[in-house]
Design a protein around this motif. Structure first.
Motif, mmCIF file in Angstrom:
data_model
loop_
_atom_site.group_PDB
_atom_site.id
_atom_site.type_symbol
_atom_site.label_atom_id
_atom_site.label_comp_id
_atom_site.label_asym_id
_atom_site.label_seq_id
_atom_site.Cartn_x
_atom_site.Cartn_y
_atom_site.Cartn_z
ATOM 1 N N UNK A 115 -0.142 11.496 -11.620
ATOM 2 C CA UNK A 115 1.154 11.818 -12.088
ATOM 3 C C UNK A 115 1.226 12.975 -12.822
ATOM 4 N N UNK A 116 2.283 13.818 -12.496
ATOM 5 C CA UNK A 116 2.456 14.923 -13.202
ATOM 6 C C UNK A 116 3.616 14.811 -14.299
ATOM 7 N N UNK A 138 7.348 12.152 -16.219
ATOM 8 C CA UNK A 138 6.096 11.531 -15.574
ATOM 9 C C UNK A 138 6.475 11.092 -14.267
ATOM 10 N N UNK A 139 6.090 12.244 -13.341
ATOM 11 C CA UNK A 139 6.268 11.853 -12.007
ATOM 12 C C UNK A 139 5.155 11.466 -10.811
ATOM 13 N N UNK A 148 8.430 7.612 -16.252
ATOM 14 C CA UNK A 148 9.402 7.621 -17.476
ATOM 15 C C UNK A 148 9.809 8.868 -17.683
ATOM 16 N N UNK A 149 10.728 9.241 -18.578
ATOM 17 C CA UNK A 149 11.270 10.316 -19.085
ATOM 18 C C UNK A 149 11.798 10.118 -20.740
ATOM 19 N N UNK A 150 11.683 11.304 -21.154
ATOM 20 C CA UNK A 150 12.239 11.166 -22.644
ATOM 21 C C UNK A 150 12.835 12.796 -22.955
ATOM 22 N N UNK A 151 13.796 12.802 -23.812
ATOM 23 C CA UNK A 151 14.190 13.970 -24.314
ATOM 24 C C UNK A 151 13.402 14.622 -25.407
ATOM 25 N N UNK A 152 13.413 15.862 -25.113
ATOM 26 C CA UNK A 152 12.583 16.617 -26.298
ATOM 27 C C UNK A 152 13.261 17.245 -27.049
ATOM 28 N N UNK A 170 3.994 8.642 -23.678
ATOM 29 C CA UNK A 170 2.908 7.941 -23.085
ATOM 30 C C UNK A 170 2.461 6.588 -23.800
ATOM 31 N N UNK A 171 3.035 6.748 -24.915
ATOM 32 C CA UNK A 171 2.941 5.407 -25.741
ATOM 33 C C UNK A 171 3.399 3.895 -24.902
ATOM 34 N N UNK A 172 2.599 3.005 -24.931
ATOM 35 C CA UNK A 172 3.142 1.959 -24.160
ATOM 36 C C UNK A 172 3.009 1.768 -22.550
ATOM 37 N N UNK A 173 2.885 3.145 -21.978
ATOM 38 C CA UNK A 173 2.630 3.044 -20.388
ATOM 39 C C UNK A 173 0.979 2.563 -20.205
#
Length: 391
Positions: A115-116, A138-139, A148-152, A170-173
Protein backbone atom coordinates in the motif's frame (compact mmCIF):
# COMPACT_ATOMS: atom_id res chain seq x y z
CA UNK A 1 -37.12 -0.71 -2.74
CA UNK A 2 -34.99 -3.80 -2.19
CA UNK A 3 -31.85 -3.53 -0.11
CA UNK A 4 -28.59 -2.97 -1.97
CA UNK A 5 -26.67 -6.09 -2.86
CA UNK A 6 -24.77 -7.32 0.25
CA UNK A 7 -21.08 -6.43 0.05
CA UNK A 8 -21.60 -3.69 -2.54
CA UNK A 9 -20.30 -0.16 -2.03
CA UNK A 10 -23.85 1.15 -1.72
CA UNK A 11 -24.69 -1.34 1.03
CA UNK A 12 -21.77 -0.05 3.11
CA UNK A 13 -22.71 3.59 2.48
CA UNK A 14 -26.20 2.74 3.75
CA UNK A 15 -24.63 2.19 7.19
CA UNK A 16 -23.46 5.82 7.50
CA UNK A 17 -25.41 7.60 10.30
CA UNK A 18 -27.81 10.31 9.18
CA UNK A 19 -26.76 13.77 10.52
CA UNK A 20 -30.21 15.29 9.93
CA UNK A 21 -33.02 15.73 12.40
CA UNK A 22 -35.82 13.18 12.18
CA UNK A 23 -38.30 15.95 11.54
CA UNK A 24 -38.80 16.97 7.95
CA UNK A 25 -36.65 14.29 6.32
CA UNK A 26 -37.92 13.75 2.80
CA UNK A 27 -35.26 11.41 1.43
CA UNK A 28 -33.30 8.50 2.95
CA UNK A 29 -29.60 9.21 3.48
CA UNK A 30 -28.70 5.92 1.79
CA UNK A 31 -30.53 7.03 -1.35
CA UNK A 32 -28.72 10.39 -1.43
CA UNK A 33 -25.29 8.79 -1.00
CA UNK A 34 -26.10 6.19 -3.66
CA UNK A 35 -27.20 9.00 -5.98
CA UNK A 36 -23.94 10.93 -5.44
CA UNK A 37 -21.85 7.81 -6.00
CA UNK A 38 -23.64 6.93 -9.24
CA UNK A 39 -23.43 10.52 -10.52
CA UNK A 40 -19.65 10.59 -9.92
CA UNK A 41 -19.34 7.28 -11.76
CA UNK A 42 -21.05 9.03 -14.67
CA UNK A 43 -18.61 11.95 -14.61
CA UNK A 44 -20.36 14.51 -12.37
CA UNK A 45 -17.81 16.88 -10.79
CA UNK A 46 -19.85 19.33 -8.72
CA UNK A 47 -22.98 19.58 -6.58
CA UNK A 48 -24.76 21.23 -9.52
CA UNK A 49 -23.76 18.42 -11.88
CA UNK A 50 -24.91 15.79 -9.39
CA UNK A 51 -28.26 17.53 -8.95
CA UNK A 52 -28.73 17.86 -12.70
CA UNK A 53 -27.85 14.18 -13.23
CA UNK A 54 -30.56 13.21 -10.75
CA UNK A 55 -33.19 15.45 -12.35
CA UNK A 56 -32.41 14.28 -15.88
CA UNK A 57 -32.96 10.57 -15.29
CA UNK A 58 -36.13 8.55 -15.19
CA UNK A 59 -37.87 8.62 -11.82
CA UNK A 60 -38.04 4.82 -11.90
CA UNK A 61 -34.24 4.66 -11.75
CA UNK A 62 -34.30 7.04 -8.80
CA UNK A 63 -36.82 4.77 -7.08
CA UNK A 64 -34.29 1.95 -7.39
CA UNK A 65 -31.86 4.06 -5.37
CA UNK A 66 -34.42 4.37 -2.58
CA UNK A 67 -36.21 7.64 -3.36
CA UNK A 68 -39.97 7.72 -2.94
CA UNK A 69 -40.31 11.07 -4.72
CA UNK A 70 -38.29 13.24 -7.08
CA UNK A 71 -34.72 13.43 -5.64
CA UNK A 72 -33.33 16.64 -4.10
CA UNK A 73 -31.67 19.33 -6.13
CA UNK A 74 -28.05 20.41 -5.78
CA UNK A 75 -28.67 22.58 -2.70
CA UNK A 76 -30.22 19.74 -0.73
CA UNK A 77 -27.46 17.34 -1.75
CA UNK A 78 -24.83 19.85 -0.68
CA UNK A 79 -26.39 20.34 2.76
CA UNK A 80 -26.35 16.60 3.42
CA UNK A 81 -22.76 16.01 2.28
CA UNK A 82 -21.21 18.86 4.28
CA UNK A 83 -23.08 17.71 7.41
CA UNK A 84 -21.85 14.09 7.27
CA UNK A 85 -19.81 12.64 10.12
CA UNK A 86 -16.57 12.33 8.18
CA UNK A 87 -15.09 9.66 10.47
CA UNK A 88 -18.16 7.43 10.13
CA UNK A 89 -18.21 8.04 6.38
CA UNK A 90 -14.51 7.16 6.00
CA UNK A 91 -15.03 4.09 8.20
CA UNK A 92 -17.81 2.85 5.92
CA UNK A 93 -15.56 3.22 2.87
CA UNK A 94 -12.66 1.49 4.65
CA UNK A 95 -14.95 -1.41 5.61
CA UNK A 96 -16.05 -1.74 1.98
CA UNK A 97 -12.46 -1.78 0.72
CA UNK A 98 -11.42 -4.33 3.36
CA UNK A 99 -14.28 -6.62 2.29
CA UNK A 100 -13.47 -6.14 -1.39
CA UNK A 101 -9.75 -6.78 -0.92
CA UNK A 102 -10.57 -10.00 0.90
CA UNK A 103 -12.31 -11.18 -2.28
CA UNK A 104 -9.79 -9.84 -4.79
CA UNK A 105 -6.36 -10.39 -3.32
CA UNK A 106 -4.82 -13.83 -3.32
CA UNK A 107 -1.54 -13.40 -1.53
CA UNK A 108 1.53 -15.53 -1.89
CA UNK A 109 2.22 -17.38 1.38
CA UNK A 110 4.72 -14.85 2.71
CA UNK A 111 4.59 -11.83 0.39
CA UNK A 112 3.00 -8.71 1.95
CA UNK A 113 0.33 -6.79 0.07
CA UNK A 114 1.73 -3.33 -0.73
CA UNK A 115 0.00 0.00 0.00
CA UNK A 116 1.30 3.46 -0.90
CA UNK A 117 0.98 6.29 1.61
CA UNK A 118 0.85 9.59 -0.21
CA UNK A 119 -0.65 13.05 0.11
CA UNK A 120 -2.56 15.16 -2.40
CA UNK A 121 -4.07 18.64 -2.27
CA UNK A 122 -7.51 19.58 -3.57
CA UNK A 123 -6.20 22.89 -4.87
CA UNK A 124 -9.58 24.40 -5.66
CA UNK A 125 -10.81 23.99 -2.07
CA UNK A 126 -9.20 27.17 -0.70
CA UNK A 127 -11.68 29.69 0.65
CA UNK A 128 -10.45 33.21 1.28
CA UNK A 129 -7.73 32.91 3.91
CA UNK A 130 -8.53 29.25 4.46
CA UNK A 131 -5.91 27.01 2.89
CA UNK A 132 -6.70 24.29 0.39
CA UNK A 133 -7.49 20.89 1.89
CA UNK A 134 -4.57 18.44 1.85
CA UNK A 135 -5.51 14.75 2.04
CA UNK A 136 -3.39 11.74 2.95
CA UNK A 137 -4.42 8.40 1.42
CA UNK A 138 -3.37 4.78 1.72
CA UNK A 139 -3.79 3.10 -1.68
CA UNK A 140 -3.28 -0.52 -2.72
CA UNK A 141 -0.54 -0.91 -5.34
CA UNK A 142 -2.25 -3.70 -7.27
CA UNK A 143 -5.93 -2.73 -7.27
CA UNK A 144 -5.70 1.04 -6.83
CA UNK A 145 -8.29 0.88 -4.04
CA UNK A 146 -8.03 3.55 -1.34
CA UNK A 147 -8.02 1.80 2.03
CA UNK A 148 -8.15 4.97 4.16
CA UNK A 149 -7.99 8.75 3.89
CA UNK A 150 -7.52 11.61 6.34
CA UNK A 151 -7.19 15.38 6.11
CA UNK A 152 -3.83 16.89 7.06
CA UNK A 153 -4.19 19.75 9.60
CA UNK A 154 -3.56 23.28 8.28
CA UNK A 155 -3.96 22.36 4.65
CA UNK A 156 -1.64 22.40 1.68
CA UNK A 157 0.96 24.79 3.13
CA UNK A 158 1.67 22.47 6.06
CA UNK A 159 2.63 19.26 4.27
CA UNK A 160 5.16 18.59 7.05
CA UNK A 161 2.14 17.59 9.14
CA UNK A 162 1.71 14.52 6.91
CA UNK A 163 3.94 12.56 9.28
CA UNK A 164 1.66 13.06 12.30
CA UNK A 165 -1.46 12.62 10.17
CA UNK A 166 -0.05 9.28 8.97
CA UNK A 167 0.28 8.05 12.56
CA UNK A 168 -3.40 8.80 13.16
CA UNK A 169 -4.43 7.32 9.80
CA UNK A 170 -2.76 3.98 10.52
CA UNK A 171 -4.34 3.64 13.96
CA UNK A 172 -6.95 0.93 13.95
CA UNK A 173 -6.03 -0.39 10.48
CA UNK A 174 -5.15 -4.06 10.14
CA UNK A 175 -1.55 -4.02 8.87
CA UNK A 176 -0.62 -7.65 9.38
CA UNK A 177 0.44 -9.11 6.05
CA UNK A 178 0.68 -5.63 4.54
CA UNK A 179 3.53 -3.40 3.45
CA UNK A 180 3.29 0.40 3.72
CA UNK A 181 5.45 2.30 1.23
CA UNK A 182 6.15 5.99 1.69
CA UNK A 183 8.45 8.79 0.61
CA UNK A 184 11.15 10.38 2.76
CA UNK A 185 8.63 12.38 4.80
CA UNK A 186 7.59 9.12 6.50
CA UNK A 187 11.15 8.00 7.20
CA UNK A 188 10.69 8.56 10.94
CA UNK A 189 11.37 6.23 13.85
CA UNK A 190 7.91 6.54 15.40
CA UNK A 191 6.21 5.86 12.06
CA UNK A 192 8.27 2.74 11.35
CA UNK A 193 7.84 1.53 14.94
CA UNK A 194 4.05 1.94 14.74
CA UNK A 195 3.92 -0.16 11.57
CA UNK A 196 6.08 -2.86 13.17
CA UNK A 197 3.96 -2.82 16.35
CA UNK A 198 0.88 -3.40 14.18
CA UNK A 199 2.66 -6.48 12.71
CA UNK A 200 3.02 -4.83 9.34
CA UNK A 201 6.07 -3.95 7.23
CA UNK A 202 7.38 -0.71 5.76
CA UNK A 203 9.50 0.46 2.84
CA UNK A 204 10.35 4.15 3.02
CA UNK A 205 12.75 6.26 1.02
CA UNK A 206 15.61 8.05 2.75
CA UNK A 207 16.69 11.62 2.06
CA UNK A 208 18.37 14.50 3.83
CA UNK A 209 15.78 14.62 6.60
CA UNK A 210 17.67 11.62 8.07
CA UNK A 211 21.28 12.66 7.29
CA UNK A 212 23.06 10.04 9.41
CA UNK A 213 20.94 7.17 8.09
CA UNK A 214 21.33 8.45 4.52
CA UNK A 215 25.10 8.66 4.84
CA UNK A 216 25.33 5.13 6.28
CA UNK A 217 23.30 3.70 3.39
CA UNK A 218 25.30 5.64 0.79
CA UNK A 219 28.55 4.27 2.25
CA UNK A 220 27.21 0.71 1.97
CA UNK A 221 26.89 1.09 -1.81
CA UNK A 222 29.98 3.20 -2.43
CA UNK A 223 32.79 1.49 -4.39
CA UNK A 224 35.08 -0.18 -1.81
CA UNK A 225 38.59 1.13 -1.42
CA UNK A 226 41.35 -1.25 -2.35
CA UNK A 227 42.36 -3.33 0.64
CA UNK A 228 39.46 -2.15 2.80
CA UNK A 229 38.24 -5.73 3.34
CA UNK A 230 40.02 -9.00 3.84
CA UNK A 231 39.05 -11.73 1.33
CA UNK A 232 36.78 -13.32 3.96
CA UNK A 233 35.11 -10.00 4.79
CA UNK A 234 34.64 -9.30 1.11
CA UNK A 235 32.88 -12.66 0.62
CA UNK A 236 30.56 -11.92 3.55
CA UNK A 237 29.82 -8.44 2.14
CA UNK A 238 29.13 -9.81 -1.35
CA UNK A 239 26.82 -12.51 0.06
CA UNK A 240 24.75 -9.86 1.81
CA UNK A 241 24.20 -8.01 -1.47
CA UNK A 242 21.41 -8.66 -3.99
CA UNK A 243 20.82 -6.80 -7.26
CA UNK A 244 18.49 -6.64 -10.26
CA UNK A 245 18.37 -4.54 -13.44
CA UNK A 246 15.37 -3.86 -15.67
CA UNK A 247 15.13 -2.11 -19.03
CA UNK A 248 11.91 -0.52 -20.32
CA UNK A 249 11.40 0.95 -23.78
CA UNK A 250 8.45 2.78 -25.27
CA UNK A 251 7.15 6.14 -26.55
CA UNK A 252 10.65 7.29 -27.49
CA UNK A 253 11.89 6.67 -23.95
CA UNK A 254 14.33 4.12 -22.60
CA UNK A 255 14.74 3.61 -18.86
CA UNK A 256 17.19 1.37 -17.08
CA UNK A 257 16.71 0.74 -13.37
CA UNK A 258 19.17 -1.02 -11.13
CA UNK A 259 18.28 -1.89 -7.55
CA UNK A 260 20.85 -3.10 -5.06
CA UNK A 261 19.87 -4.26 -1.57
CA UNK A 262 22.01 -5.43 1.32
CA UNK A 263 21.51 -6.95 4.76
CA UNK A 264 25.03 -6.00 5.87
CA UNK A 265 23.86 -3.00 7.94
CA UNK A 266 21.17 -4.81 9.93
CA UNK A 267 23.30 -5.15 13.06
CA UNK A 268 24.85 -1.72 12.68
CA UNK A 269 21.85 0.54 12.14
CA UNK A 270 19.78 1.69 15.12
CA UNK A 271 16.43 1.71 13.31
CA UNK A 272 13.15 -0.05 14.17
CA UNK A 273 12.76 -3.38 12.37
CA UNK A 274 15.45 -2.80 9.73
CA UNK A 275 15.95 -5.90 7.56
CA UNK A 276 17.40 -4.45 4.34
CA UNK A 277 18.59 -1.14 2.91
CA UNK A 278 18.78 -0.39 -0.77
CA UNK A 279 19.75 1.87 -3.62
CA UNK A 280 17.77 2.46 -6.84
CA UNK A 281 19.63 3.96 -9.79
CA UNK A 282 17.60 5.04 -12.80
CA UNK A 283 18.87 6.24 -16.16
CA UNK A 284 16.38 7.69 -18.64
CA UNK A 285 17.23 8.43 -22.28
CA UNK A 286 14.69 10.53 -24.14
CA UNK A 287 15.14 12.65 -27.26
CA UNK A 288 18.88 12.08 -27.03
CA UNK A 289 19.06 13.46 -23.49
CA UNK A 290 20.10 11.33 -20.52
CA UNK A 291 19.00 11.94 -16.95
CA UNK A 292 20.17 9.97 -13.94
CA UNK A 293 18.76 9.70 -10.43
CA UNK A 294 19.73 7.71 -7.35
CA UNK A 295 17.38 7.01 -4.46
CA UNK A 296 17.86 5.13 -1.21
CA UNK A 297 15.42 3.22 0.98
CA UNK A 298 15.10 1.17 4.14
CA UNK A 299 12.66 -1.69 4.73
CA UNK A 300 11.60 -4.15 7.40
CA UNK A 301 11.01 -6.94 4.83
CA UNK A 302 13.63 -9.67 5.11
CA UNK A 303 15.67 -11.06 2.21
CA UNK A 304 13.87 -14.39 2.53
CA UNK A 305 10.55 -12.68 1.82
CA UNK A 306 11.63 -10.16 -0.83
CA UNK A 307 14.75 -10.09 -2.97
CA UNK A 308 15.90 -7.25 -5.18
CA UNK A 309 13.30 -7.99 -7.89
CA UNK A 310 10.35 -7.74 -5.50
CA UNK A 311 11.77 -4.62 -3.83
CA UNK A 312 12.05 -2.91 -7.22
CA UNK A 313 8.46 -3.86 -8.02
CA UNK A 314 7.30 -2.25 -4.77
CA UNK A 315 9.39 0.88 -5.36
CA UNK A 316 7.93 1.31 -8.84
CA UNK A 317 4.45 0.55 -7.49
CA UNK A 318 4.78 3.42 -5.03
CA UNK A 319 5.86 5.88 -7.72
CA UNK A 320 3.03 4.78 -10.04
CA UNK A 321 0.34 5.99 -7.62
CA UNK A 322 0.83 9.50 -9.00
CA UNK A 323 -0.42 8.38 -12.42
CA UNK A 324 -2.94 5.72 -11.31
CA UNK A 325 -4.76 7.90 -8.78
CA UNK A 326 -3.70 11.54 -8.45
CA UNK A 327 -3.57 12.30 -12.16
CA UNK A 328 -6.99 10.72 -12.71
CA UNK A 329 -8.56 12.68 -9.85
CA UNK A 330 -7.05 15.95 -11.11
CA UNK A 331 -7.43 15.66 -14.88
CA UNK A 332 -10.18 13.12 -15.54
CA UNK A 333 -12.39 13.99 -12.55
CA UNK A 334 -11.46 17.66 -12.22
CA UNK A 335 -10.58 17.63 -8.52
CA UNK A 336 -8.12 20.54 -8.60
CA UNK A 337 -10.59 22.67 -10.59
CA UNK A 338 -13.48 21.88 -8.23
CA UNK A 339 -14.55 24.79 -6.01
CA UNK A 340 -16.26 22.57 -3.43
CA UNK A 341 -14.70 24.01 -0.29
CA UNK A 342 -17.09 24.25 2.67
CA UNK A 343 -16.88 22.06 5.77
CA UNK A 344 -16.23 18.39 5.00
CA UNK A 345 -17.35 18.72 1.36
CA UNK A 346 -13.86 18.46 -0.22
CA UNK A 347 -12.96 15.41 1.89
CA UNK A 348 -16.26 13.63 1.18
CA UNK A 349 -16.01 14.23 -2.56
CA UNK A 350 -12.35 13.13 -2.66
CA UNK A 351 -13.24 9.93 -0.82
CA UNK A 352 -16.06 9.22 -3.27
CA UNK A 353 -13.74 9.85 -6.23
CA UNK A 354 -11.27 7.38 -4.73
CA UNK A 355 -14.08 4.86 -4.27
CA UNK A 356 -15.29 5.39 -7.84
CA UNK A 357 -11.79 4.84 -9.26
CA UNK A 358 -11.30 1.73 -7.13
CA UNK A 359 -14.71 0.38 -8.09
CA UNK A 360 -14.00 0.79 -11.78
CA UNK A 361 -10.58 -0.81 -11.38
CA UNK A 362 -12.21 -3.88 -9.83
CA UNK A 363 -14.52 -4.05 -12.85
CA UNK A 364 -11.47 -4.39 -15.09
CA UNK A 365 -11.49 -0.80 -16.34
CA UNK A 366 -8.14 0.51 -17.61
CA UNK A 367 -9.30 3.79 -19.18
CA UNK A 368 -11.21 5.74 -16.51
CA UNK A 369 -12.24 8.62 -18.80
CA UNK A 370 -13.73 6.20 -21.30
CA UNK A 371 -15.55 4.33 -18.52
CA UNK A 372 -17.11 7.56 -17.20
CA UNK A 373 -18.46 8.38 -20.64
CA UNK A 374 -19.82 4.87 -21.08
CA UNK A 375 -21.50 4.96 -17.67
CA UNK A 376 -23.14 8.28 -18.53
CA UNK A 377 -24.60 6.88 -21.73
CA UNK A 378 -25.55 3.47 -20.29
CA UNK A 379 -26.90 4.17 -16.83
CA UNK A 380 -28.99 0.99 -16.82
CA UNK A 381 -25.87 -1.10 -17.40
CA UNK A 382 -24.10 0.75 -14.57
CA UNK A 383 -27.01 0.11 -12.20
CA UNK A 384 -26.90 -3.57 -13.10
CA UNK A 385 -23.16 -3.83 -12.42
CA UNK A 386 -23.68 -2.10 -9.07
CA UNK A 387 -26.38 -4.61 -8.14
CA UNK A 388 -29.14 -1.96 -8.13
CA UNK A 389 -30.94 -3.57 -11.06
CA UNK A 390 -31.19 -7.30 -11.60
CA UNK A 391 -29.76 -8.81 -14.74
Amino acid sequence: MEAFHPGSLLSFLAAVPDPRSRHGRQHPLSAILALVCCAILCGARSYAAIGQWAQDHDIRLMHRLGFTRRPPKSGGIRKVLIALNIKAFEHALTSWVEALLGQLFVAQPSTPEAYALDGKSARGSFDGLQKAVHLLSLLAHESGLSLAQAAVPNGVEEKTNEHKAALRLLEGLALEGRLVTGDAMFCQRDFCQQVIDARGDYLVFVKDNQPTLLNDIKMAFAPPQEGAFSPRQQRIWDKAMDAVTTLDKGHGRRERRTLKATTALNEYLDWPGVAQVGQVESEVVRDGKTTQETRYFITSVSRGVAGAGQLLKWARGHWSIENRSHYIRDVTMGEDASRIRKHSGPEVMAALRNAAIGLMRTMGVTNIAEALRRNASQVGVLFTRLGILKQ
